[in-house]
Design a protein around this motif. Sequence first.
Motif, PDB file in Angstrom:
ATOM      1  N   GLY A   1       0.789  -1.224   0.000  1.00  0.00           N
ATOM      2  CA  GLY A   1       0.000   0.000   0.000  1.00  0.00           C
ATOM      3  C   GLY A   1       0.823   1.277   0.000  1.00  0.00           C
ATOM      4  O   GLY A   1       0.302   2.359  -0.234  1.00  0.00           O
ATOM      5  N   ARG A   2       2.117   1.151   0.227  1.00  0.00           N
ATOM      6  CA  ARG A   2       2.980   2.342   0.247  1.00  0.00           C
ATOM      7  C   ARG A   2       3.384   2.770  -1.147  1.00  0.00           C
ATOM      8  O   ARG A   2       3.696   1.941  -1.997  1.00  0.00           O
ATOM      9  N   GLU A   3       3.397   4.085  -1.335  1.00  0.00           N
ATOM     10  CA  GLU A   3       3.896   4.661  -2.576  1.00  0.00           C
ATOM     11  C   GLU A   3       5.274   5.245  -2.296  1.00  0.00           C
ATOM     12  O   GLU A   3       5.498   5.860  -1.259  1.00  0.00           O
ATOM     13  N   THR A   4       6.183   5.036  -3.218  1.00  0.00           N
ATOM     14  CA  THR A   4       7.554   5.522  -3.047  1.00  0.00           C
ATOM     15  C   THR A   4       7.673   6.948  -3.580  1.00  0.00           C
ATOM     16  O   THR A   4       6.867   7.368  -4.413  1.00  0.00           O
ATOM     17  N   PRO A   5       8.677   7.673  -3.130  1.00  0.00           N
ATOM     18  CA  PRO A   5       8.942   8.973  -3.763  1.00  0.00           C
ATOM     19  C   PRO A   5       9.364   8.745  -5.214  1.00  0.00           C
ATOM     20  O   PRO A   5       9.829   7.662  -5.570  1.00  0.00           O
ATOM     21  N   PRO A   6       9.204   9.760  -6.057  1.00  0.00           N
ATOM     22  CA  PRO A   6       9.630   9.578  -7.452  1.00  0.00           C
ATOM     23  C   PRO A   6      11.143   9.399  -7.545  1.00  0.00           C
ATOM     24  O   PRO A   6      11.898   9.888  -6.699  1.00  0.00           O
ATOM     25  N   THR A   7      11.554   8.693  -8.583  1.00  0.00           N
ATOM     26  CA  THR A   7      12.985   8.494  -8.831  1.00  0.00           C
ATOM     27  C   THR A   7      13.580   9.769  -9.431  1.00  0.00           C
ATOM     28  O   THR A   7      12.866  10.725  -9.724  1.00  0.00           O
TER      29      THR A   7
ATOM     30  N   HIS B   1      16.219  -0.079 -14.271  1.00  0.00           N
ATOM     31  CA  HIS B   1      17.070   1.030 -13.817  1.00  0.00           C
ATOM     32  C   HIS B   1      16.401   1.771 -12.653  1.00  0.00           C
ATOM     33  O   HIS B   1      17.026   2.004 -11.620  1.00  0.00           O
ATOM     34  N   PHE B   2      15.139   2.136 -12.834  1.00  0.00           N
ATOM     35  CA  PHE B   2      14.449   2.911 -11.796  1.00  0.00           C
ATOM     36  C   PHE B   2      14.258   2.118 -10.513  1.00  0.00           C
ATOM     37  O   PHE B   2      14.239   2.682  -9.420  1.00  0.00           O
ATOM     38  N   ALA B   3      14.143   0.797 -10.613  1.00  0.00           N
ATOM     39  CA  ALA B   3      13.932  -0.039  -9.422  1.00  0.00           C
ATOM     40  C   ALA B   3      15.084   0.068  -8.434  1.00  0.00           C
ATOM     41  O   ALA B   3      14.888  -0.136  -7.237  1.00  0.00           O
ATOM     42  N   GLU B   4      16.264   0.404  -8.925  1.00  0.00           N
ATOM     43  CA  GLU B   4      17.397   0.590  -8.016  1.00  0.00           C
ATOM     44  C   GLU B   4      17.094   1.657  -6.976  1.00  0.00           C
ATOM     45  O   GLU B   4      17.645   1.625  -5.882  1.00  0.00           O
ATOM     46  N   GLU B   5      16.219   2.602  -7.299  1.00  0.00           N
ATOM     47  CA  GLU B   5      15.855   3.657  -6.364  1.00  0.00           C
ATOM     48  C   GLU B   5      14.622   3.321  -5.532  1.00  0.00           C
ATOM     49  O   GLU B   5      14.536   3.712  -4.373  1.00  0.00           O
ATOM     50  N   PHE B   6      13.623   2.639  -6.116  1.00  0.00           N
ATOM     51  CA  PHE B   6      12.369   2.470  -5.374  1.00  0.00           C
ATOM     52  C   PHE B   6      12.177   1.094  -4.745  1.00  0.00           C
ATOM     53  O   PHE B   6      11.315   0.932  -3.882  1.00  0.00           O
ATOM     54  N   MET B   7      12.950   0.097  -5.128  1.00  0.00           N
ATOM     55  CA  MET B   7      12.690  -1.266  -4.662  1.00  0.00           C
ATOM     56  C   MET B   7      13.012  -1.431  -3.178  1.00  0.00           C
ATOM     57  O   MET B   7      13.939  -0.815  -2.660  1.00  0.00           O
ATOM     58  N   VAL B   8      12.237  -2.266  -2.544  1.00  0.00           N
ATOM     59  CA  VAL B   8      12.485  -2.681  -1.169  1.00  0.00           C
ATOM     60  C   VAL B   8      13.132  -4.052  -1.242  1.00  0.00           C
ATOM     61  O   VAL B   8      12.572  -4.978  -1.831  1.00  0.00           O
TER      62      VAL B   8
ATOM     63  N   ARG C   1       7.346   6.333 -10.495  1.00  0.00           N
ATOM     64  CA  ARG C   1       6.696   6.295  -9.178  1.00  0.00           C
ATOM     65  C   ARG C   1       6.213   4.857  -8.998  1.00  0.00           C
ATOM     66  O   ARG C   1       5.738   4.249  -9.953  1.00  0.00           O
ATOM     67  N   ALA C   2       6.320   4.358  -7.798  1.00  0.00           N
ATOM     68  CA  ALA C   2       5.926   2.971  -7.559  1.00  0.00           C
ATOM     69  C   ALA C   2       5.049   2.868  -6.320  1.00  0.00           C
ATOM     70  O   ALA C   2       5.189   3.651  -5.380  1.00  0.00           O
ATOM     71  N   LYS C   3       4.151   1.895  -6.364  1.00  0.00           N
ATOM     72  CA  LYS C   3       3.311   1.583  -5.212  1.00  0.00           C
ATOM     73  C   LYS C   3       3.273   0.069  -5.074  1.00  0.00           C
ATOM     74  O   LYS C   3       2.972  -0.644  -6.036  1.00  0.00           O
ATOM     75  N   PHE C   4       3.592  -0.417  -3.878  1.00  0.00           N
ATOM     76  CA  PHE C   4       3.587  -1.858  -3.624  1.00  0.00           C
ATOM     77  C   PHE C   4       2.140  -2.288  -3.371  1.00  0.00           C
ATOM     78  O   PHE C   4       1.535  -1.888  -2.386  1.00  0.00           O
ATOM     79  N   ILE C   5       1.600  -3.092  -4.279  1.00  0.00           N
ATOM     80  CA  ILE C   5       0.195  -3.480  -4.137  1.00  0.00           C
ATOM     81  C   ILE C   5       0.018  -4.848  -3.491  1.00  0.00           C
ATOM     82  O   ILE C   5      -1.041  -5.135  -2.950  1.00  0.00           O
ATOM     83  N   ASP C   6       1.076  -5.668  -3.517  1.00  0.00           N
ATOM     84  CA  ASP C   6       1.003  -6.956  -2.830  1.00  0.00           C
ATOM     85  C   ASP C   6       2.414  -7.500  -2.640  1.00  0.00           C
ATOM     86  O   ASP C   6       3.273  -7.336  -3.512  1.00  0.00           O
ATOM     87  N   ILE C   7       2.632  -8.117  -1.509  1.00  0.00           N
ATOM     88  CA  ILE C   7       3.882  -8.841  -1.234  1.00  0.00           C
ATOM     89  C   ILE C   7       3.450 -10.156  -0.588  1.00  0.00           C
ATOM     90  O   ILE C   7       2.778 -10.161   0.442  1.00  0.00           O
ATOM     91  N   THR C   8       3.817 -11.264  -1.223  1.00  0.00           N
ATOM     92  CA  THR C   8       3.388 -12.576  -0.751  1.00  0.00           C
ATOM     93  C   THR C   8       4.596 -13.488  -0.622  1.00  0.00           C
ATOM     94  O   THR C   8       5.410 -13.583  -1.543  1.00  0.00           O
ATOM     95  N   GLU C   9       4.693 -14.178   0.506  1.00  0.00           N
ATOM     96  CA  GLU C   9       5.711 -15.216   0.649  1.00  0.00           C
ATOM     97  C   GLU C   9       5.094 -16.488   0.068  1.00  0.00           C
ATOM     98  O   GLU C   9       4.282 -17.149   0.706  1.00  0.00           O
ATOM     99  N   THR C  10       5.459 -16.795  -1.168  1.00  0.00           N
ATOM    100  CA  THR C  10       4.827 -17.900  -1.893  1.00  0.00           C
ATOM    101  C   THR C  10       5.258 -19.269  -1.374  1.00  0.00           C
ATOM    102  O   THR C  10       4.515 -20.237  -1.493  1.00  0.00           O
TER     103      THR C  10
ATOM    104  N   VAL D   1       3.771   0.509 -11.209  1.00  0.00           N
ATOM    105  CA  VAL D   1       4.784   1.496 -11.564  1.00  0.00           C
ATOM    106  C   VAL D   1       4.225   2.405 -12.647  1.00  0.00           C
ATOM    107  O   VAL D   1       3.649   1.936 -13.633  1.00  0.00           O
ATOM    108  N   THR D   2       4.415   3.696 -12.432  1.00  0.00           N
ATOM    109  CA  THR D   2       4.012   4.703 -13.408  1.00  0.00           C
ATOM    110  C   THR D   2       5.263   5.418 -13.890  1.00  0.00           C
ATOM    111  O   THR D   2       6.055   5.886 -13.068  1.00  0.00           O
ATOM    112  N   ILE D   3       5.456   5.460 -15.197  1.00  0.00           N
ATOM    113  CA  ILE D   3       6.562   6.228 -15.777  1.00  0.00           C
ATOM    114  C   ILE D   3       5.991   7.575 -16.207  1.00  0.00           C
ATOM    115  O   ILE D   3       5.126   7.645 -17.081  1.00  0.00           O
TER     116      ILE D   3
END
Length: 153
Positions: free
Chosen positions: A15-21, A72-79, A110-119, A130-132
């Motif tokens: 549910g968190r949105e990241t700051p823009p890259t 490339h952008f994920a280097e900034e926003f990824m958890v 800009r990125a927003k984590f909509i789901d994280i699942t331990e499969t 992700v929105t460019i």
Amino acid sequence: MATTVDRTKVMEYVGRETPPTQWHTVDQAAINEFADCTLDHQFIHVDPERAKQTPFGGTVAHGFLSLSMLSHFAEEFMVMIEGAHMGLNYGFDKVRFIAPVAVDSRIRARAKFIDITETKPGQFRFATQVTIEIEGQDKPALIAEWLTMQLVA
């Protein structure tokens, strides 16, 4: 720089949105190199003179070039989960190309984590919207639901 979190706290990011890259300029050299890599030399991408005669008024980046910038952008926003030894591209549930990226435009994500699942134990699947964005434009270049995996020891 990616944020590193303990595996017990990673679900708190849903549910968190990241700051823009940072902004990235898409120049003609990058468009030409992408055309060479993908064998997609359509004139709208690589022929500035002919592209001037189109409604775009010049060359535009391939939609897939803009999409490929997610890595490339994920280097900034990824958890990243502490102890992760591998991250994998798992695919996309949805991709929409909304507006063309004209040559020499600047884009960012800009990125927003909509789901994280331990499969399964130690294997986490992230669904990230992700929105460019294109600098100075109301419409984004694209919106995608990107799936990635992290393998944690």
